[in-house]
Design an enzyme around this catalytic site. Structure first.
Site, PDB file in Angstrom:
ATOM      1  N   SER A  46       0.519 -21.636   0.546  1.00 54.23           N
ATOM      2  CA  SER A  46      -0.351 -20.793  -0.289  1.00 54.23           C
ATOM      3  C   SER A  46      -1.652 -21.488  -0.675  1.00 54.23           C
ATOM      4  O   SER A  46      -1.677 -22.681  -0.977  1.00 54.23           O
ATOM      5  CB  SER A  46       0.398 -20.409  -1.560  1.00 54.23           C
ATOM      6  OG  SER A  46      -0.459 -19.724  -2.442  1.00 54.23           O
ATOM      7  N   GLU A  47      -2.707 -20.668  -0.712  1.00 54.20           N
ATOM      8  CA  GLU A  47      -3.997 -21.175  -1.162  1.00 54.20           C
ATOM      9  C   GLU A  47      -3.924 -21.631  -2.623  1.00 54.20           C
ATOM     10  O   GLU A  47      -4.781 -22.373  -3.093  1.00 54.20           O
ATOM     11  CB  GLU A  47      -5.025 -20.045  -1.001  1.00 54.20           C
ATOM     12  CG  GLU A  47      -6.409 -20.528  -0.732  1.00 54.20           C
ATOM     13  CD  GLU A  47      -7.291 -19.416  -0.185  1.00 54.20           C
ATOM     14  OE1 GLU A  47      -6.795 -18.523   0.524  1.00 54.20           O
ATOM     15  OE2 GLU A  47      -8.491 -19.467  -0.476  1.00 54.20           O
TER      16      GLU A  47
ATOM     17  N   ARG B 230     -11.699 -19.243   4.174  1.00 54.07           N
ATOM     18  CA  ARG B 230     -10.652 -19.533   5.152  1.00 54.07           C
ATOM     19  C   ARG B 230     -11.193 -19.773   6.556  1.00 54.07           C
ATOM     20  O   ARG B 230     -10.694 -20.637   7.279  1.00 54.07           O
ATOM     21  CB  ARG B 230      -9.659 -18.356   5.185  1.00 54.07           C
ATOM     22  CG  ARG B 230      -8.865 -18.270   3.917  1.00 54.07           C
ATOM     23  CD  ARG B 230      -7.999 -17.050   3.876  1.00 54.07           C
ATOM     24  NE  ARG B 230      -7.127 -17.129   2.713  1.00 54.07           N
ATOM     25  CZ  ARG B 230      -6.227 -16.196   2.396  1.00 54.07           C
ATOM     26  NH1 ARG B 230      -6.090 -15.123   3.145  1.00 54.07           N
ATOM     27  NH2 ARG B 230      -5.472 -16.345   1.339  1.00 54.07           N
TER      28      ARG B 230
ATOM     29  N   ARG C 298     -11.679 -12.168   5.093  1.00 53.40           N
ATOM     30  CA  ARG C 298     -11.085 -11.716   3.829  1.00 53.40           C
ATOM     31  C   ARG C 298     -10.866 -12.892   2.887  1.00 53.40           C
ATOM     32  O   ARG C 298     -10.328 -13.915   3.268  1.00 53.40           O
ATOM     33  CB  ARG C 298      -9.747 -11.021   4.065  1.00 53.40           C
ATOM     34  CG  ARG C 298      -9.097 -10.576   2.766  1.00 53.40           C
ATOM     35  CD  ARG C 298      -7.813  -9.853   3.014  1.00 53.40           C
ATOM     36  NE  ARG C 298      -6.795 -10.682   3.618  1.00 53.40           N
ATOM     37  CZ  ARG C 298      -6.026 -11.571   2.955  1.00 53.40           C
ATOM     38  NH1 ARG C 298      -6.189 -11.759   1.659  1.00 53.40           N
ATOM     39  NH2 ARG C 298      -5.111 -12.268   3.599  1.00 53.40           N
TER      40      ARG C 298
ATOM     41  N   ARG D  43      -4.070 -25.487  -3.051  1.00 55.98           N
ATOM     42  CA  ARG D  43      -5.425 -26.040  -3.173  1.00 55.98           C
ATOM     43  C   ARG D  43      -6.072 -25.571  -4.476  1.00 55.98           C
ATOM     44  O   ARG D  43      -6.749 -26.342  -5.156  1.00 55.98           O
ATOM     45  CB  ARG D  43      -6.285 -25.614  -1.972  1.00 55.98           C
ATOM     46  CG  ARG D  43      -6.066 -26.469  -0.738  1.00 55.98           C
ATOM     47  CD  ARG D  43      -6.766 -25.892   0.474  1.00 55.98           C
ATOM     48  NE  ARG D  43      -6.056 -24.727   0.972  1.00 55.98           N
ATOM     49  CZ  ARG D  43      -6.626 -23.663   1.553  1.00 55.98           C
ATOM     50  NH1 ARG D  43      -7.934 -23.625   1.703  1.00 55.98           N
ATOM     51  NH2 ARG D  43      -5.901 -22.667   1.986  1.00 55.98           N
TER      52      ARG D  43
ATOM     53  N   GLY E 251      -2.031 -14.050  -4.907  1.00 55.65           N
ATOM     54  CA  GLY E 251      -2.209 -13.163  -6.052  1.00 55.65           C
ATOM     55  C   GLY E 251      -3.152 -12.014  -5.763  1.00 55.65           C
ATOM     56  O   GLY E 251      -3.388 -11.677  -4.603  1.00 55.65           O
TER      57      GLY E 251
ATOM     58  N   ALA F 154       0.842  -1.208   0.000  1.00 57.21           N
ATOM     59  CA  ALA F 154       0.000   0.000   0.000  1.00 57.21           C
ATOM     60  C   ALA F 154       0.872   1.252   0.000  1.00 57.21           C
ATOM     61  O   ALA F 154       0.644   2.184  -0.780  1.00 57.21           O
ATOM     62  CB  ALA F 154      -0.935  -0.009   1.208  1.00 57.21           C
TER      63      ALA F 154
ATOM     64  N   HIS G 126      -5.595 -18.271   8.986  1.00 48.29           N
ATOM     65  CA  HIS G 126      -5.413 -18.948   7.697  1.00 48.29           C
ATOM     66  C   HIS G 126      -5.310 -20.442   7.974  1.00 48.29           C
ATOM     67  O   HIS G 126      -4.563 -20.853   8.861  1.00 48.29           O
ATOM     68  CB  HIS G 126      -4.141 -18.430   7.019  1.00 48.29           C
ATOM     69  CG  HIS G 126      -4.005 -18.865   5.588  1.00 48.29           C
ATOM     70  ND1 HIS G 126      -3.801 -20.176   5.240  1.00 48.29           N
ATOM     71  CD2 HIS G 126      -4.057 -18.168   4.423  1.00 48.29           C
ATOM     72  CE1 HIS G 126      -3.737 -20.264   3.914  1.00 48.29           C
ATOM     73  NE2 HIS G 126      -3.896 -19.053   3.392  1.00 48.29           N
TER      74      HIS G 126
ATOM     75  N   HIS H 227      -3.537 -14.553  10.610  1.00 46.96           N
ATOM     76  CA  HIS H 227      -3.066 -14.192   9.275  1.00 46.96           C
ATOM     77  C   HIS H 227      -3.392 -12.767   8.836  1.00 46.96           C
ATOM     78  O   HIS H 227      -2.606 -12.121   8.168  1.00 46.96           O
ATOM     79  CB  HIS H 227      -3.676 -15.174   8.280  1.00 46.96           C
ATOM     80  CG  HIS H 227      -3.169 -15.006   6.888  1.00 46.96           C
ATOM     81  ND1 HIS H 227      -1.829 -15.052   6.588  1.00 46.96           N
ATOM     82  CD2 HIS H 227      -3.810 -14.772   5.716  1.00 46.96           C
ATOM     83  CE1 HIS H 227      -1.667 -14.867   5.280  1.00 46.96           C
ATOM     84  NE2 HIS H 227      -2.846 -14.693   4.742  1.00 46.96           N
ATOM     85  N   HIS H 228      -4.572 -12.290   9.199  1.00 44.96           N
ATOM     86  CA  HIS H 228      -4.966 -10.974   8.668  1.00 44.96           C
ATOM     87  C   HIS H 228      -5.942 -10.324   9.637  1.00 44.96           C
ATOM     88  O   HIS H 228      -6.833 -10.986  10.161  1.00 44.96           O
ATOM     89  CB  HIS H 228      -5.640 -11.159   7.306  1.00 44.96           C
ATOM     90  CG  HIS H 228      -5.924  -9.870   6.588  1.00 44.96           C
ATOM     91  ND1 HIS H 228      -5.063  -9.333   5.659  1.00 44.96           N
ATOM     92  CD2 HIS H 228      -6.958  -9.005   6.682  1.00 44.96           C
ATOM     93  CE1 HIS H 228      -5.562  -8.198   5.197  1.00 44.96           C
ATOM     94  NE2 HIS H 228      -6.710  -7.971   5.807  1.00 44.96           N
TER      95      HIS H 228
HETATM   96  P1  ADP Z   1       0.062  -3.304   3.570  1.00 42.75           P
HETATM   97  O1  ADP Z   1      -0.138  -4.685   3.042  1.00 42.75           O
HETATM   98  O2  ADP Z   1      -1.179  -2.694   4.068  1.00 42.75           O
HETATM   99  O3  ADP Z   1       0.850  -2.460   2.634  1.00 42.75           O
HETATM  100  P2  ADP Z   1       2.397  -4.209   5.057  1.00 42.75           P
HETATM  101  O4  ADP Z   1       2.361  -5.013   6.284  1.00 42.75           O
HETATM  102  O5  ADP Z   1       2.848  -4.857   3.802  1.00 42.75           O
HETATM  103  O6  ADP Z   1       0.970  -3.517   4.890  1.00 42.75           O
HETATM  104  O7  ADP Z   1       3.372  -2.955   5.272  1.00 42.75           O
HETATM  105  C1  ADP Z   1       3.266  -2.097   6.373  1.00 42.75           C
HETATM  106  C2  ADP Z   1       4.645  -1.572   6.714  1.00 42.75           C
HETATM  107  O8  ADP Z   1       4.553  -0.498   7.646  1.00 42.75           O
HETATM  108  C3  ADP Z   1       5.556  -2.616   7.353  1.00 42.75           C
HETATM  109  O9  ADP Z   1       6.763  -2.714   6.623  1.00 42.75           O
HETATM  110  C4  ADP Z   1       5.797  -2.077   8.774  1.00 42.75           C
HETATM  111  O10 ADP Z   1       7.076  -2.399   9.277  1.00 42.75           O
HETATM  112  C5  ADP Z   1       5.644  -0.582   8.562  1.00 42.75           C
HETATM  113  N1  ADP Z   1       5.290   0.189   9.767  1.00 42.75           N
HETATM  114  C6  ADP Z   1       4.363  -0.138  10.702  1.00 42.75           C
HETATM  115  N2  ADP Z   1       4.261   0.814  11.639  1.00 42.75           N
HETATM  116  C7  ADP Z   1       5.159   1.796  11.308  1.00 42.75           C
HETATM  117  C8  ADP Z   1       5.538   3.055  11.886  1.00 42.75           C
HETATM  118  N3  ADP Z   1       4.940   3.523  12.982  1.00 42.75           N
HETATM  119  N4  ADP Z   1       6.518   3.771  11.274  1.00 42.75           N
HETATM  120  C9  ADP Z   1       7.103   3.309  10.135  1.00 42.75           C
HETATM  121  N5  ADP Z   1       6.784   2.136   9.555  1.00 42.75           N
HETATM  122  C10 ADP Z   1       5.826   1.391  10.113  1.00 42.75           C
END
Ligand code: ADP
Length: 451
Positions: A255-256, A280, A423, A259, A49, A15, A243, A383-384
């Site tokens: 991984s799903e 799940r 999810r 299956r 994916g 994200a 999961h 997992h989520h």
């Molecule tokens: P998404 O799938 O929503 O993108 P991710 O788990 O892949 O979420 O990525 C979120 C990232 O944000 C992780 O790398 C995590 O270490 C980082 N993170 C979480 N809290 C903080 C924070 N307070 N400051 C900086 N980075 C952060």
């Protein structure tokens, strides 16, 4: 002098990186702040994916799908609890998000299926094992090419600063725990979920005490606390997904797509016990209900050859393999006659298109009959986290009264509502790309107006 950027992105998962690229393409200068030593977050572990309906890759494969069916199946999978306004936006924007990735040299042209879906709509890289590593390395390549995006790792955002109701910047903590500030006009919080924060998980869900997690150690939910401290509302915090297929000695997710490629689940007795392609939550509940609270995922050489992720499992050493089902039963302690009967029955369902006694209607790809045969012992893991902060379709963070917090945006797992009570596999990668883009665009626009 205090450094200044138009937009600060907190977190470097899918994200955050997507949002950063989009914000930069919308004219903003961007700083990405990541608390861990490497970028990628939990997205690096995403395996199956990205779901999307009515895409050009589905058309190329002759798969006919519809956005409305994707919407209905996601809502059903989420027990009808999904925020329907966000879900509508999600489904609507999904094909453009797949195209946006392709324009950025991230091509998800292979397609599979996950539990709770009736059509192949999970887009995967054709030449890589798992979607997460491929996505993150592709996004990072784009970021390296842009001079207006900077990244700090080993740095935590500890506060979002504001004055007179307007964002002024963020407070950062480096590895030495030294605090410093940067200025910006808008902030995108993309900090992911809280599956790795046992205390926080158990505070909402005491029944999950003692469960392993599939998540990276950075999934602590710090972004939720950060946003709550400036008035953000939250939703669905108790909706936490386990999961079903996690290897327990390594917490490694199977991984799903295994299956989805035709594998089955069997009990210690050697018997199937569920439609493996159910959602799940349902598959997990059945496994927990077994006497051993664990099961085996069983597949053959053909499935192995069609799924590169399986090579990783083999190299990690937790896959039991044998030339025949009898030998596999012996190595796993299953009942050989029952395992053989299970395979014979399943293979008849596939070959003769007979109704499956467990109601499986998808991923009946080919008989599980080509040796060697393989088995991995699995059980559920946290997992989520479906819950999180509230946003609107512009990804503006909303307070308890549903009013936007000016200049504060959020995307990805830190956000709640889109996935409702469960999810669907493949919807998290879709979520981070779709809403990451929207956040990047809107945060840039806000920042440029308030420069
Ligand atoms: P998404 O799938 O929503 O993108 P991710 O788990 O892949 O979420 O990525 C979120 C990232 O944000 C992780 O790398 C995590 O270490 C980082 N993170 C979480 N809290 C903080 C924070 N307070 N400051 C900086 N980075 C952060």
């Amino acid at each position: 002098a205090v450094a200044h950027y138009d937009v600060v992105v907190v977190g470097s998962g899918g994200a955050g990186l997507t949002a950063a690229i989009q914000a930069s393409e919308s004219g903003a200068s961007v700083l990405i702040v990541e608390k861990m030593p490497i970028p990628g977050g939990n997205t690096l572990k995403a395996s199956v994916g990205m779901n999307a309906a009515e895409t050009r890759y589905q058309a190329l494969k002759g798969i006919s799908d519809s956005k409305s069916l994707f919407y209905e199946e996601t809502l059903k999978g989420g027990h009808g609890k999904n925020n329907t306004v966000l879900l509508h936006e999600f489904v609507e924007q999904a094909p453009q998000a797949v195209d946006w990735l392709a324009k950025h040299d991230i091509v998800l042209s292979d397609i599979t299926i996950t539990g709770g879906m009736s059509i192949d709509r999970t887009h995967r890289p054709a030449d890589a094992s798992a979607v997460g590593g491929y996505l993150i390395s592709g996004l990072l390549k784009n970021i390296q090419q842009r001079t207006d995006i900077e990244m700090m790792t080993d740095t935590t955002v500890s506060a979002i600063d504001s004055a007179d109701g307007r964002v002024t910047g963020v407070t950062l903590l480096n590895e030495q725990q030294e605090s410093f500030r940067v200025q910006c006009q808008s902030v995108i919080v993309a900090t992911g979920g809280f599956s790795a924060n046992q205390e926080m998980v158990v505070s909402y869900r005491p029944d999950l005490a003692g469960f392993v997690t599939t998540n990276h150690p950075g999934a602590t939910g710090s972004g939720i606390a950060l946003l709550q401290s400036i008035g953000a509302g939250t939703v669905d915090m108790g909706e936490i997904q386990i999961h079903p297929t996690v290897e327990q000695t390594t917490s490694y997710l199977i991984s799903e797509s295994v299956r989805g490629g035709g594998a089955i689940l069997v009990s210690q007795k050697g018997e199937r016990f569920i439609n493996e392609m159910d959602t799940r939550d349902k598959v997990s509940a059945k496994i927990i209900g077994l006497p051993e609270k664990s099961a085996w995922i069983v597949f053959d050489q053909q499935i192995r050859e069609q799924n590169k992720a399986i090579e990783t499992y083999l190299s990690r050493g937790f896959v039991v393999s044998a030339d025949t089902p009898e030998a596999l039963a012996e190595k796993t302690g299953m009942d050989a006659a029952r395992l053989q009967a299970t395979l014979t029955c399943f293979n008849q369902v596939v070959e003769k298109k007979q109704p499956d006694p467990f109601g499986r209607t998808t991923a009946l790809r080919q008989p599980v009959s080509q040796g060697p045969f393989y088995a991995i012992r699995i059980a559920p893991g946290v997992h989520h986290t479906m819950g999180g902060v509230t946003i609107n379709t512009h990804t503006e963070v909303l307070d308890e009264k549903q009013q936007p917090l000016a200049g504060i945006f959020a995307a990805g797992e830190v956000v709640g509502g889109i996935h409702g009570g469960n999810r669907i596999g493949g919807n998290a990668v879709a979520d981070i790309v779709i809403f990451g883009r929207i956040a990047g665009e809107n945060a840039a626009e806000y920042a440029l107006v308030h420069r």
